[in-house]
Design a protein around this motif. Structure first.
Motif, short mmCIF file in Angstrom:
data_model
loop_
_atom_site.label_atom_id
_atom_site.label_comp_id
_atom_site.label_asym_id
_atom_site.label_seq_id
_atom_site.Cartn_x
_atom_site.Cartn_y
_atom_site.Cartn_z
N ASP A 257 0.84 -1.20 0.00
CA ASP A 257 0.00 0.00 0.00
C ASP A 257 0.87 1.24 0.00
OD1 ASP A 257 0.65 0.84 2.62
OD2 ASP A 257 -0.82 -0.54 3.46
N THR A 259 1.85 3.26 2.07
CA THR A 259 2.78 3.60 3.15
C THR A 259 4.14 2.95 2.93
OG1 THR A 259 2.12 1.71 4.49
CG2 THR A 259 0.89 3.74 4.81
N ARG A 261 7.83 1.72 1.49
CA ARG A 261 9.03 2.25 0.83
C ARG A 261 9.88 1.08 0.37
NH1 ARG A 261 8.79 5.58 5.42
NH2 ARG A 261 9.67 3.79 6.47
N ARG A 312 14.86 3.06 5.55
CA ARG A 312 14.04 2.10 6.28
C ARG A 312 13.00 1.46 5.37
NH1 ARG A 312 11.08 4.24 10.28
NH2 ARG A 312 11.11 6.25 9.24
N TYR B 8 2.01 9.00 8.28
CA TYR B 8 0.74 8.38 7.88
C TYR B 8 0.12 7.82 9.15
CZ TYR B 8 2.09 8.24 2.89
OH TYR B 8 2.46 8.55 1.60
N ASP B 15 -4.86 -7.89 7.41
CA ASP B 15 -3.95 -7.89 6.26
C ASP B 15 -3.86 -6.54 5.58
OD1 ASP B 15 -6.57 -8.08 5.55
OD2 ASP B 15 -6.19 -9.24 3.74
N ARG B 17 -4.17 -2.01 5.86
CA ARG B 17 -4.08 -0.91 6.79
C ARG B 17 -5.03 0.20 6.38
NH1 ARG B 17 2.11 -0.24 7.74
NH2 ARG B 17 2.34 -0.21 5.49
N ILE B 19 -5.75 3.83 6.25
CA ILE B 19 -5.06 5.11 6.42
C ILE B 19 -6.10 6.18 6.72
CG2 ILE B 19 -3.68 6.83 5.25
CD1 ILE B 19 -2.57 4.47 3.56
N LYS B 22 -2.65 11.22 5.75
CA LYS B 22 -1.32 10.86 5.29
C LYS B 22 -0.51 12.07 4.85
CE LYS B 22 -2.74 10.09 0.57
NZ LYS B 22 -2.94 9.14 -0.51
N THR B 23 0.75 11.82 4.61
CA THR B 23 1.74 12.82 4.20
C THR B 23 1.66 14.06 5.09
OG1 THR B 23 0.30 13.79 2.50
CG2 THR B 23 1.78 12.04 1.80
N LEU B 58 1.58 4.51 10.69
CA LEU B 58 1.64 3.54 9.60
C LEU B 58 2.90 3.76 8.77
CD1 LEU B 58 -2.04 3.37 8.35
CD2 LEU B 58 -0.86 1.92 9.98
N ARG B 59 3.39 4.98 8.82
CA ARG B 59 4.61 5.30 8.11
C ARG B 59 5.06 6.65 8.63
NH1 ARG B 59 5.94 5.81 1.69
NH2 ARG B 59 6.99 7.79 1.81
N GLY B 60 6.34 6.93 8.51
CA GLY B 60 6.85 8.22 8.92
C GLY B 60 7.09 8.26 10.42
N GLU B 61 7.46 9.45 10.90
CA GLU B 61 7.87 9.55 12.29
C GLU B 61 7.39 10.84 12.93
OE1 GLU B 61 12.25 7.61 12.45
OE2 GLU B 61 11.88 9.19 11.01
N ASP B 218 -5.29 14.45 2.88
CA ASP B 218 -4.00 14.22 2.23
C ASP B 218 -2.93 15.17 2.74
OD1 ASP B 218 -5.17 16.41 1.21
OD2 ASP B 218 -4.51 16.09 -0.85
#
Lengths: 674, 255
Positions: A257, A259, A261, A312, B8, B15, B17, B19, B22-23, B58-61, B218
């Motif tokens: 998906d 998210t 990388r 990552r 995100y 199975d 996610r 969202i 995001k971004t 879900l992604r990023g920090e 977004d």
């Protein structure tokens, strides 16, 4: 009345059913054909795919590139702007629909932007490997590929400058990185971009987009030259639909998906990285990063470990040689921690491997008792290993040559499985792969959907499940053909079926197992392929001591030869030394004569540089019996039947890959000269 | 100070996610009051929970003080981030003073005994929110506004440099909303705290916040009110058939 109406309907319905039965006896088959038909009518080029992704994910990060201190993101929208700018620049430069452009660059943002821009100018990309060092290799592709324009990175420019004089058909060479001076026909990227800005100012967006939109499914997207066969390299012609369909197919194997990388380590001209690393990520709105380009290839390689930690990635595309390097690094890291850690690590691996057996699925039965121990090791030991890969890495996908089972077990052990897949450029490339849902060591996993696969014998007859034969596939991902090579195309694609030349079988679980080459290609341990026929013919022609020969390499570090000696000639030459084949000493000298003959093709010999050294045999087996029609090692058209020979002498082959048996002065060789 | 990097947020379900937003990219520094606004269900609470490391991104920090929150231990987090949620269920039968004292939990021993120094900090926190007179009242016997103030005092006693508040002005009468926001603003400025709160009281937010975070699916539009209204972001968010945003006066008007 109502009843009458009903009965009419029933009648018509039954009629229809009958008609259907007559024309499509196999229901699933007809359904599949219908699906294929519907797909054909839907236009989906790479331009369409890109536009759709920009529309759906404008602010998502598409590309990550590090040219200085940190990885800089570029969003889908920003990539689109750059693609439009360069695409317009290409149109202004005179690029026309149907032109071929070459791209010679390390993996980086401009690689991706450059290729997409070509499509917006209607051109096809001829991606070239930066590993091509020989001028001739590069030149062949540029000339054979009818390349009119080139995009070249600063690092690669010197290679092009060496051969430019002999490339009259190349009109412009766009150089990505600023140069102190430009030679004739060279033009700076910035200049083309400026031309693009200018062009866009004087034209409407509709005018610009018209070219890209006019592309059809069947239009050529890329011509990728396959690496190193003795015959001239073949240009695999892939259409826009080849790509978009393989993206759709491959996505049935693993759900990615937006998210996610990935860090693209494999070269982008490699079909595998091209589709899975770049276009699948694009279709999902996900992010693709490229390795920071160093001044030299070695420097680029050294950037990989750091880049992995920075990006990552959620998955990494790999080939066996990369897998081995990673494993070595992991083990070196463990070793540094001391003997205790090494023992713990090995113990942990053993426990995990026992727990998982032949797959990564949670096992049932007694082995399940190991679960707490597995969990503990994972927590205290393997999670640290994974931290070195950024901490978010879920798996590798292995393409290229087959990854051996031990390596696969190792990676499952450390909690980053390396899913073996199977594919080839001619199939754009993905045909099957293991994945998070189902993983069997040694298999190449589940087939993509939709695709048709059959296993055939040498005569093209379909074999039942479980039997070994040539893997033959059919689907929208099958290439259009080889560029300007109708003979090879006709040999490889027949009636829509792609004859892969790979040997394999389908298991009862419907998993594909790939066992090597059905045709004769040599495959080195890093997946490079080479056709041996040229060397074999040259041996027989030039070497008086060799009557018949086949070369063999099935993913081993070196190539070997199985040869039938010409005893007559050996005896004559021995006579000059006062020896004959009746004595041990004479036979030893005889084998040495063969070795000396083969050495003529190697460095320093009078026939050197006809063939790359790595494909010449490092050692050889002298066979006691000639290949004849009677013993089945030749067929009726007097062609050597490799499979038979390899099977008959399997023990000799195995011995040549052991430390003791490697020497050509082994007993079996001496005996064969009796 | 606080930084969102390509964040995100959402939920992992078997199975796939889901969202939510995001971004997200933004940064905030200390001494600033920021209001997080956005439509219902857009993910304001999810964002707060993610920033406070209650749930993984879900992604990023999310970076706080130069480190990703994922790398902090629970104790380190409790010393750095104070969180005030809207939930009403309180440990029953505690006095306001005792509730505020809970804020000292990261610093006290296993039994939670308050030392002299802890008591001083609790007293100061109670004084700051103006609850001196009510300090021995039971928490479920005071008004919503007072309870909310007590919770803020608890976060203050926690002595974190970052405080997140999820809709602190909900359920309050209008004057209490105003005084609550003024209190938070004062705390941010005078105590040099980074305060981020989510709210639906837009006009109050417009008047008191130093920064606005406008959360959209977004991405996140961050800036001062002037910046956001100049680029039309606030209008895009608010304008409908029924109302519009008067950018000149920062008012929301009925059509």
């Amino acid at each position: 009345m109502k009843n009458a109406k009903n009965s009419i309907f029933t009648c018509v319905f039954l009629q229809l059913k009958k008609v259907k039965r007559i024309f499509a006896p196999n229901k699933t088959d007809s359904k599949r054909k219908l699906l294929v038909k519907i797909n054909i009518f839907m236009k989906k080029t790479l331009v369409d795919l890109f536009e759709e992704s920009v529309r759906k994910f404008p602010n998502n990060t598409f590309l990550l590139e590090k040219t200085d201190k940190v990885f800089e993101p570029t969003t889908y929208k920003e990539v689109q702007e750059k693609v439009y700018q360069l695409g317009a620049g290409l149109q202004a430069l005179g690029v026309k629909k149907g032109d071929n452009m070459a791209l010679l660059s390390e993996g980086r943002n401009m690689w991706v932007i450059g290729e997409l821009a070509m499509f917006y100018a209607g051109a096809a990309n001829v991606p070239l490997s930066i590993k091509l060092e020989e001028s001739n290799d590069l030149m062949f592709r540029l000339i054979h590929g009818d390349v009119k324009y080139m995009m070249v990175s600063g690092n690669q420019l010197k290679k092009v400058r060496l051969i430019k004089d002999r490339l009259p058909d190349v009109e412009k060479i766009i150089v990505f990185d600023p140069q102190d001076s430009y030679e004739e026909r060279e033009i700076a990227l910035s200049e083309v971009q400026q031309m693009g800005d200018e062009w866009l100012k004087n034209h409407t967006m509709e005018e610009f987009l018209a070219v890209g939109q006019s592309l059809q499914n069947d239009d050529i997207a890329t011509i990728t030259y396959t690496s190193g066969t003795t015959a001239d390299p073949k240009g695999v012609v892939l259409t826009h639909r080849n790509y978009t369909s393989n993206v759709e197919q491959a996505r049935t194997l693993v759900s990615i998906d937006e998210t996610w990388r990935t860090l693209i380590i494999l070269p982008l001209d490699h079909c595998f990285a091209h589709v899975v690393g770049f276009y699948i990520m694009m279709a999902c709105g996900a992010t693709a990063a490229t390795v920071q380009v160093g001044r030299t290839g070695a420097e680029t390689l050294r950037n990989i470990p750091l880049n992995i930690k920075e990006v990552r990635p959620h998955f990494i595309l790999s080939v066996p040689s990369l897998a081995k390097t990673f494993k070595k690094n992991i083990e070196a890291g463990i070793k540094k921690k001391g003997a205790m850690t090494v023992r713990l690590f090995n113990w942990g691996l053993a426990v995990k491997q026992c727990y998982f057996g032949d797959s990564n699925l949670d096992p049932k039965g007694l082995r399940a008792l190991l679960k707490p121990l597995v969990w503990l090791f994972d927590k205290v030991l393997f999670s640290k290993v994974r931290d070195n890969f950024g901490g978010e890495l879920r798996f590798f996908i292995g393409g290229g040559a087959l990854l051996d089972k031990d390596l696969q077990k190792f990676y499952v052990g450390v909690g980053m499985p390396m899913y073996q897949g199977y594919g080839l450029s001619e199939a754009t490339p993905v045909i099957s792969s293991n994945g998070p849902d189902l993983y069997r060591f040694g298999s190449s996993g589940k087939l993509v959907k939709p695709i048709e696969v059959k296993i055939c014998d040498g005569d093209g007859k379909e074999l039942p499940v479980g039997e070994l034969g040539e893997i033959v596939v059919k689907g929208e991902n099958v290439m259009k053909g080889y560029w300007k090579n109708p003979d090879s195309t006709a040999d490889t694609v027949r009636d829509g079926w792609l004859y892969t030349g790979d040997l394999g079988y389908m298991s009862a679980e419907n998993l594909l197992y790939v066992k090597g080459r059905f045709k004769s290609l040599l495959i080195s341990s890093d997946g490079e392929k080479y056709s041996p026929e040229g060397i074999e013919e040259a041996f027989v022609e030039h070497l008086p001591t060799v009557d018949q020969v086949i070369l063999y390499n099935n993913q081993s570090p070196y190539t070997i030869a199985l040869l039938v000696p010409n005893k007559e000639n050996i005896r004559t030459r021995l006579k000059e030394q006062g020896l004959d084949l009746t004595t041990e000493e004479g036979r030893k000298a005889g084998v040495q004569l063969i070795d000396a003959d083969i050495a003529r093709f190697k460095k320093g010999g009078d026939l050197a540089e006809l063939f790359p050294d790595r494909w010449l045999p490092s050692t050889f087996a002298v066979l006691p019996e000639a290949f004849t029609e009677q013993n089945g090692m030749m067929n009726s058209t007097m062609k050597i039947v490799r499979g038979k020979i390899e099977k008959a002498y399997a023990d000799r082959i195995a011995a040549l890959y052991t430390a003791e048996g490697k020497s050509f002065l082994n007993e079996k060789n001496l005996d064969a000269l009796k | 100070m606080l930084e969102l990097r390509d964040l995100y947020i959402g939920y992992s379900e078997d199975d796939h996610r889901r969202i939510v937003a995001k971004t997200l990219n933004a940064s905030l520094s200390c001494g600033v009051l920021t209001c997080l606004i956005g439509a219902n269900g857009i993910g304001k609470s999810t964002l707060m929970r993610t920033m406070a490391a209650f749930q993984p991104p879900l992604r990023g920090e999310v970076w706080i003080n130069g480190r990703s929150v994922a790398s902090y231990t629970p104790k380190e987090l409790s010393e750095r981030i104070g969180v005030v949620l809207t939930e009403k269920n309180m440990p029953a039968d505690l006095t306001i003073e005792e509730v505020v004292g809970l804020g000292r939990a990261p610093y006290t021993n296993f039994w939670g005994t308050l030392k002299e120094e802890d008591r001083k900090i609790v007293d100061e926190a109670i004084a700051l929110v103006g609850l001196d007179a009510l300090r021995s009242r039971k928490i479920h016997q005071v008004s919503d506004g007072e309870r909310q103030k007590a919770m803020i005092a608890k976060a203050l006693a926690q002595q974190t440099s970052v405080i997140f508040l999820d809709e602190p002005t909900a359920f309050l009468d209008y004057p209490s909303k105003i005084s609550m926001m003024q209190l938070l603003r004062r705390l941010a400025h005078e105590r040099n705290k980074l305060i981020l709160l989510s709210t639906h009281d837009l006009e109050i937010a417009f008047q008191t916040a130093d920064h606005i975070w406008l959360l959209q699916q977004d991405g996140l539009r961050a800036g001062t009110l002037d910046e956001l209204s100049r680029c039309g972001a606030i209008s895009d968010f608010l304008d409908s058939d029924e109302l519009y945003y008067d950018a000149k006066n920062h008012r929301i008007m009925l059509r």
